[in-house]
Design a protein around this motif. Structure first.
Motif, PDB file in Angstrom:
ATOM      1  N   LEU A 181       0.821  -1.210   0.000  1.00 46.77           N
ATOM      2  CA  LEU A 181       0.000   0.000   0.000  1.00 46.77           C
ATOM      3  C   LEU A 181       0.859   1.266   0.000  1.00 46.77           C
ATOM      4  CD1 LEU A 181      -2.923  -1.007   2.372  1.00 46.77           C
ATOM      5  CD2 LEU A 181      -2.927  -0.873  -0.119  1.00 46.77           C
ATOM      6  N   ALA A 182       1.993   1.211   0.652  1.00 47.56           N
ATOM      7  CA  ALA A 182       2.900   2.361   0.650  1.00 47.56           C
ATOM      8  C   ALA A 182       3.421   2.623  -0.765  1.00 47.56           C
ATOM      9  CB  ALA A 182       4.057   2.127   1.614  1.00 47.56           C
ATOM     10  N   ARG A 183       3.710   1.555  -1.499  1.00 46.60           N
ATOM     11  CA  ARG A 183       4.165   1.722  -2.884  1.00 46.60           C
ATOM     12  C   ARG A 183       3.059   2.311  -3.748  1.00 46.60           C
ATOM     13  NH1 ARG A 183       6.369  -3.973  -4.249  1.00 46.60           N
ATOM     14  NH2 ARG A 183       5.346  -4.425  -2.319  1.00 46.60           N
ATOM     15  N   ILE A 184       1.829   1.843  -3.540  1.00 49.76           N
ATOM     16  CA  ILE A 184       0.692   2.375  -4.298  1.00 49.76           C
ATOM     17  C   ILE A 184       0.512   3.861  -3.987  1.00 49.76           C
ATOM     18  CG2 ILE A 184      -1.811   2.256  -4.610  1.00 49.76           C
ATOM     19  CD1 ILE A 184      -1.536  -0.794  -3.977  1.00 49.76           C
ATOM     20  N   GLU A 185       0.644   4.199  -2.731  1.00 46.66           N
ATOM     21  CA  GLU A 185       0.532   5.607  -2.333  1.00 46.66           C
ATOM     22  C   GLU A 185       1.579   6.454  -3.060  1.00 46.66           C
ATOM     23  OE1 GLU A 185       0.445   8.274   1.764  1.00 46.66           O
ATOM     24  OE2 GLU A 185       1.045   6.171   1.845  1.00 46.66           O
ATOM     25  N   GLY A 186       2.785   5.938  -3.161  1.00 44.35           N
ATOM     26  CA  GLY A 186       3.843   6.639  -3.886  1.00 44.35           C
ATOM     27  C   GLY A 186       3.515   6.775  -5.366  1.00 44.35           C
ATOM     28  N   GLN A 187       2.938   5.722  -5.944  1.00 48.36           N
ATOM     29  CA  GLN A 187       2.543   5.784  -7.347  1.00 48.36           C
ATOM     30  C   GLN A 187       1.494   6.870  -7.571  1.00 48.36           C
ATOM     31  OE1 GLN A 187       1.519   1.505  -7.728  1.00 48.36           O
ATOM     32  NE2 GLN A 187       2.567   1.642  -9.690  1.00 48.36           N
ATOM     33  N   ILE A 188       0.505   6.932  -6.700  1.00 46.36           N
ATOM     34  CA  ILE A 188      -0.566   7.925  -6.824  1.00 46.36           C
ATOM     35  C   ILE A 188       0.004   9.335  -6.698  1.00 46.36           C
ATOM     36  CG2 ILE A 188      -2.721   8.795  -5.811  1.00 46.36           C
ATOM     37  CD1 ILE A 188      -2.973   6.085  -7.309  1.00 46.36           C
ATOM     38  N   ARG A 189       0.902   9.524  -5.741  1.00 46.81           N
ATOM     39  CA  ARG A 189       1.550  10.831  -5.569  1.00 46.81           C
ATOM     40  C   ARG A 189       2.296  11.225  -6.850  1.00 46.81           C
ATOM     41  NH1 ARG A 189       4.828   9.833  -1.258  1.00 46.81           N
ATOM     42  NH2 ARG A 189       2.988   9.329  -0.252  1.00 46.81           N
ATOM     43  N   ALA A 190       3.013  10.278  -7.425  1.00 46.22           N
ATOM     44  CA  ALA A 190       3.759  10.553  -8.652  1.00 46.22           C
ATOM     45  C   ALA A 190       2.812  10.889  -9.805  1.00 46.22           C
ATOM     46  CB  ALA A 190       4.626   9.352  -9.018  1.00 46.22           C
ATOM     47  N   ILE A 191       1.670  10.233  -9.868  1.00 47.36           N
ATOM     48  CA  ILE A 191       0.688  10.514 -10.918  1.00 47.36           C
ATOM     49  C   ILE A 191       0.158  11.939 -10.765  1.00 47.36           C
ATOM     50  CG2 ILE A 191      -1.611   9.930 -11.795  1.00 47.36           C
ATOM     51  CD1 ILE A 191      -0.887   6.962 -11.048  1.00 47.36           C
ATOM     52  N   ARG A 192      -0.142  12.332  -9.537  1.00 49.07           N
ATOM     53  CA  ARG A 192      -0.617  13.703  -9.302  1.00 49.07           C
ATOM     54  C   ARG A 192       0.426  14.720  -9.772  1.00 49.07           C
ATOM     55  NH1 ARG A 192      -3.113  14.659  -3.571  1.00 49.07           N
ATOM     56  NH2 ARG A 192      -3.609  16.585  -4.637  1.00 49.07           N
ATOM     57  N   GLU A 193       1.691  14.436  -9.481  1.00 47.23           N
ATOM     58  CA  GLU A 193       2.763  15.335  -9.908  1.00 47.23           C
ATOM     59  C   GLU A 193       2.864  15.383 -11.432  1.00 47.23           C
ATOM     60  OE1 GLU A 193       6.206  13.881  -7.869  1.00 47.23           O
ATOM     61  OE2 GLU A 193       5.431  14.466  -5.895  1.00 47.23           O
ATOM     62  N   MET A 194       2.675  14.234 -12.080  1.00 49.48           N
ATOM     63  CA  MET A 194       2.710  14.197 -13.540  1.00 49.48           C
ATOM     64  C   MET A 194       1.591  15.054 -14.128  1.00 49.48           C
ATOM     65  SD  MET A 194       3.448  10.149 -14.205  1.00 49.48           S
ATOM     66  CE  MET A 194       3.566  10.267 -15.992  1.00 49.48           C
ATOM     67  N   ILE A 195       0.429  14.982 -13.523  1.00 52.17           N
ATOM     68  CA  ILE A 195      -0.705  15.784 -13.999  1.00 52.17           C
ATOM     69  C   ILE A 195      -0.412  17.264 -13.810  1.00 52.17           C
ATOM     70  CG2 ILE A 195      -3.128  16.355 -13.549  1.00 52.17           C
ATOM     71  CD1 ILE A 195      -3.499  13.312 -12.889  1.00 52.17           C
TER      72      ILE A 195
END
Length: 78
Positions: A3-17
């Motif tokens: 779940l921590a990795r998924i959280e990091g992925q979501i954060r990175a996606i927000r930054e990409m947007i």
């Protein structure tokens, strides 16, 4: 950990947007995050089966083996 990795992925996606990166790259990352969530869901279901259905009370070996097979399928193929 998963779940921590998924959280990091979501954060990175927000930054990409926010950086207005290409839709294709963002879509790729969203698909990867979705797959990671699906894996986490499968793990949760498998552990629930193990904890609730495979207790010491499950005395019939055939039933126990069928449940273990379900857990293996869930964790391997979903």
């Amino acid at each position: 950990m998963r779940l921590a990795r998924i959280e990091g992925q979501i954060r990175a996606i927000r930054e990409m947007i926010e950086r207005e990166e290409s839709c294709e790259l963002i879509t790729q990352q969203l698909a990867a995050a979705r797959e990671a969530l699906n894996k986490a869901f499968s793990e949760l279901i498998a552990r629930t089966i193990e904890c609730n259905c495979l207790s010491e009370k499950t005395s019939e070996p055939a039933a126990r083996e069928k449940l273990l097979a379900m857990v293996r399928i869930l964790t391997r193929y979903t």
